[in-house]
Design an enzyme around this catalytic site. Structure first.
Site, short mmCIF file in Angstrom:
data_model
loop_
_atom_site.label_atom_id
_atom_site.label_comp_id
_atom_site.label_asym_id
_atom_site.label_seq_id
_atom_site.Cartn_x
_atom_site.Cartn_y
_atom_site.Cartn_z
N ASP A 364 -0.86 18.84 54.85
CA ASP A 364 -1.84 19.83 55.26
C ASP A 364 -3.08 19.63 54.41
O ASP A 364 -3.16 18.71 53.60
CB ASP A 364 -1.29 21.25 55.16
CG ASP A 364 -0.93 21.65 53.73
OD1 ASP A 364 -1.26 20.88 52.79
OD2 ASP A 364 -0.34 22.72 53.54
N ASN A 372 -11.90 28.59 55.86
CA ASN A 372 -11.91 29.46 57.04
C ASN A 372 -12.50 30.82 56.71
O ASN A 372 -13.30 31.38 57.48
CB ASN A 372 -10.48 29.64 57.55
CG ASN A 372 -10.26 28.99 58.91
OD1 ASN A 372 -11.20 28.57 59.56
ND2 ASN A 372 -9.01 28.91 59.32
N HIS A 377 -14.08 30.71 61.45
CA HIS A 377 -13.08 29.91 62.17
C HIS A 377 -13.70 28.75 62.93
O HIS A 377 -13.04 27.72 63.12
CB HIS A 377 -12.30 30.81 63.13
CG HIS A 377 -11.38 31.77 62.44
ND1 HIS A 377 -10.21 31.38 61.84
CD2 HIS A 377 -11.50 33.11 62.21
CE1 HIS A 377 -9.61 32.43 61.30
NE2 HIS A 377 -10.37 33.50 61.50
N ASP A 381 -12.32 25.03 62.76
CA ASP A 381 -11.95 24.21 63.92
C ASP A 381 -12.67 22.86 63.90
O ASP A 381 -12.07 21.82 64.22
CB ASP A 381 -12.29 24.95 65.21
CG ASP A 381 -11.36 26.14 65.46
OD1 ASP A 381 -10.29 26.20 64.81
OD2 ASP A 381 -11.70 26.99 66.31
N ASP A 407 -3.29 23.95 59.85
CA ASP A 407 -3.87 22.74 59.26
C ASP A 407 -2.79 21.72 58.91
O ASP A 407 -3.01 20.83 58.09
CB ASP A 407 -4.68 23.10 58.01
CG ASP A 407 -3.81 23.69 56.91
OD1 ASP A 407 -2.84 24.40 57.24
OD2 ASP A 407 -4.09 23.43 55.73
#
Length: 492
Positions: A364, A372, A377, A381, A407
């Site tokens: 991750d 974030n 967000h 993304d 993630d």
């Protein structure tokens, strides 16, 4: 309210036609009331259709505008034709100004009906219509017109040729309407289409009877009676217009086997008719041979067109299936495999022949949650999409890459495709270095790094869930070491 108006107009039209027919048969010749009725019928229908045009929008407005124009041409033709008798006190010519408007009326009707077909992307109708018309024209010439013409030197071939335009165009309109029904036309209500079909049949009946009884057999006493067919046709068009305002478009239903057989058989009726004549009558005249040849060529062109359309539809279907498969197998945000498909592919690698060793890299992104929280967000993304794009540069045959969720990412690779554990370490280092480079996302530059956990099959785990769990544990071992690196599963 409009449905009531259409019913009243239908009753009025039926009474109008009944009175006109009774007067025509009673007198056996034209009188002033009959001339006026010939003019009034299209005039009244035109007034109704004008209201229909005003109420419609879009393609239907254009369709009914053409229908109204055709009714105007019919009214004008009747007015000119009647004026010869009651104003100029002379006999109307066989081919005159009125015929220009009548021919225009027939052609405008044909344009309206075929234009509606074209707007619905029914492209085979032109070829279908040509096949049917050519074959029927040949049969009519050989068995109806030619025998009478050869036996009567005074018969005017030019007049008959002009008069043939009317039943042919009417037949084309009926044929196109039939194709509408057979091919699932649902943009107009069935009640509307029914009246349009009756109107076309009435026009065709009047035109055909006029050619047979007046032009060929000179039964002039029946001419006023034949006018009732055109009068009724004009009222049918007006009633259809009113019903188009109140009727709801039809809904497409499942087509049965009989419907499909009829739909595909209609264009071949003319060809079978000509072949039957050739077999039973041994007819070999020039007109028949050329007509048969043209019909065969048109059928071949139609078949090629049909096969081409089917191949194009198959291509579109295959493309749609590929898109659906991709949507079902890929993560919607990154385009990598989703968890379900990745696990299926990994299961396939573990159960492959020879029990080949497989490595799973599970990782991750460090500090992803603060990114974030601080940047939103959308930025998160964009970061995930950038990570997936960088991972794709490492893609090779046999390697499966996936976003498992959030993630978290995973890579499954058979060791045979790498050659050795050293190459596996090099791949892991490449992943760490590639994903640790700065990311420029819109107006923000971000830094993050992966913590990679590595588990091997079969020594670390012998099932797919256990192998992923082992790689997950190795990832947390890499995090405990400070991140920005990788760690092998050590058991525990």
């Amino acid at each position: 309210m409009r449905s009531i108006h259409s019913s009243r107009l239908l009753i009025f039209g039926l009474l109008f036609v009944f009175v006109q027919a009774a007067v025509s048969l009673g007198y056996g010749q034209y009188i002033l009331p009959l001339y006026l009725m010939d003019i009034l019928a299209p005039a009244i229908s035109l007034g109704v259709v004008i209201q229909v045009i005003r109420a419609h929008t879009g393609p239907q407005k254009g369709f009914w505008l053409l229908i109204g124009t055709a009714l105007f041409c019919e009214m004008t033709a009747q007015l000119i034709w009647g004026s010869y008798e009651w104003i100029w006190q002379t006999e109307a010519p066989d081919i005159g100004i009125a015929d220009i408007f009548w021919v225009s009326q027939s052609l405008i009707y044909l344009v309206a009906f075929y234009g509606w077909v074209r707007s619905g992307e029914k492209n085979r109708y032109l070829l279908d219509s040509m096949i049917l018309v050519v074959s029927l024209a040949v049969v009519s010439w050989e068995f109806l017109i030619k025998p009478i013409y050869q036996g009567d030197e005074n018969l005017d071939l030019i007049t008959i040729s002009v008069d043939l335009i009317y039943p042919i165009t009417s037949l084309l309109m009926v044929f196109i309407l039939t194709c509408w029904l057979l091919n699932g036309e649902r943009r107009m209500s069935r009640r509307t289409m029914r009246m349009l079909a009756i109107g076309c049949l009435s026009y065709m009946s009047g035109d055909t009877l006029y050619m047979l009884l007046i032009d060929i057999h000179s039964l002039d006493s029946l001419e006023p009676w034949i006018d009732t067919f055109w009068t009724g046709a004009a009222f049918c068009m007006a009633v259809a217009g009113l019903r188009s305002l109140s009727g709801k478009p039809g809904t497409a239903g499942a087509e049965g086997r009989v419907g499909r057989v009829i739909r595909f058989s209609v264009p071949y009726i003319g060809l079978l008719l000509l072949i039957g004549i050739l077999v039973f009558y041994r007819l070999t005249t020039d007109v028949f041979v050329w007509g048969l040849t043209l019909t065969v060529l048109l059928v071949l062109v139609r078949q090629i067109h049909f096969l081409t359309e089917r191949e194009m539809l198959n291509d579109k279907l295959r493309q749609s299936l590929r898109r659906l498969e991709r949507i079902a197998s890929c993560d919607s945000l990154t385009g990598l495999l989703n968890r379900r498909v990745f696990e299926l592919e990994l299961e396939g690698k573990l159960s492959g022949p020879g029990q080949e060793p497989v490595a799973v890299l599970y990782f991750d992104l460090d500090k992803f949650k603060p990114i974030n929280d601080n940047h939103g967000h959308r930025t998160g993304d964009l970061l995930l999409q950038a990570v997936a794009e960088r991972l794709s540069s490492l893609q090779k045959d046999g390697i499966s890459m996936a976003r498992l969720g959030g993630d978290e990412f995973a890579i499954a690779v058979p060791l045979s495709s790498l050659g050795s554990l050293e190459r596996l370490q090099e791949l892991s280092e490449a992943v760490v270095q590639l994903l640790s480079k700065p990311y420029r996302l819109e107006e923000v530059t971000l830094r993050t790094s992966p913590s990679v956990g590595i588990a091997l099959y079969p020594q670390d785990a012998r099932t797919m869930p256990d192998l992923l769990d082992a790689a997950d544990q190795a990832m947390y071992e890499a995090k405990r070491r400070g991140g920005r690196g990788f760690a092998f599963y050590r058991g525990g």
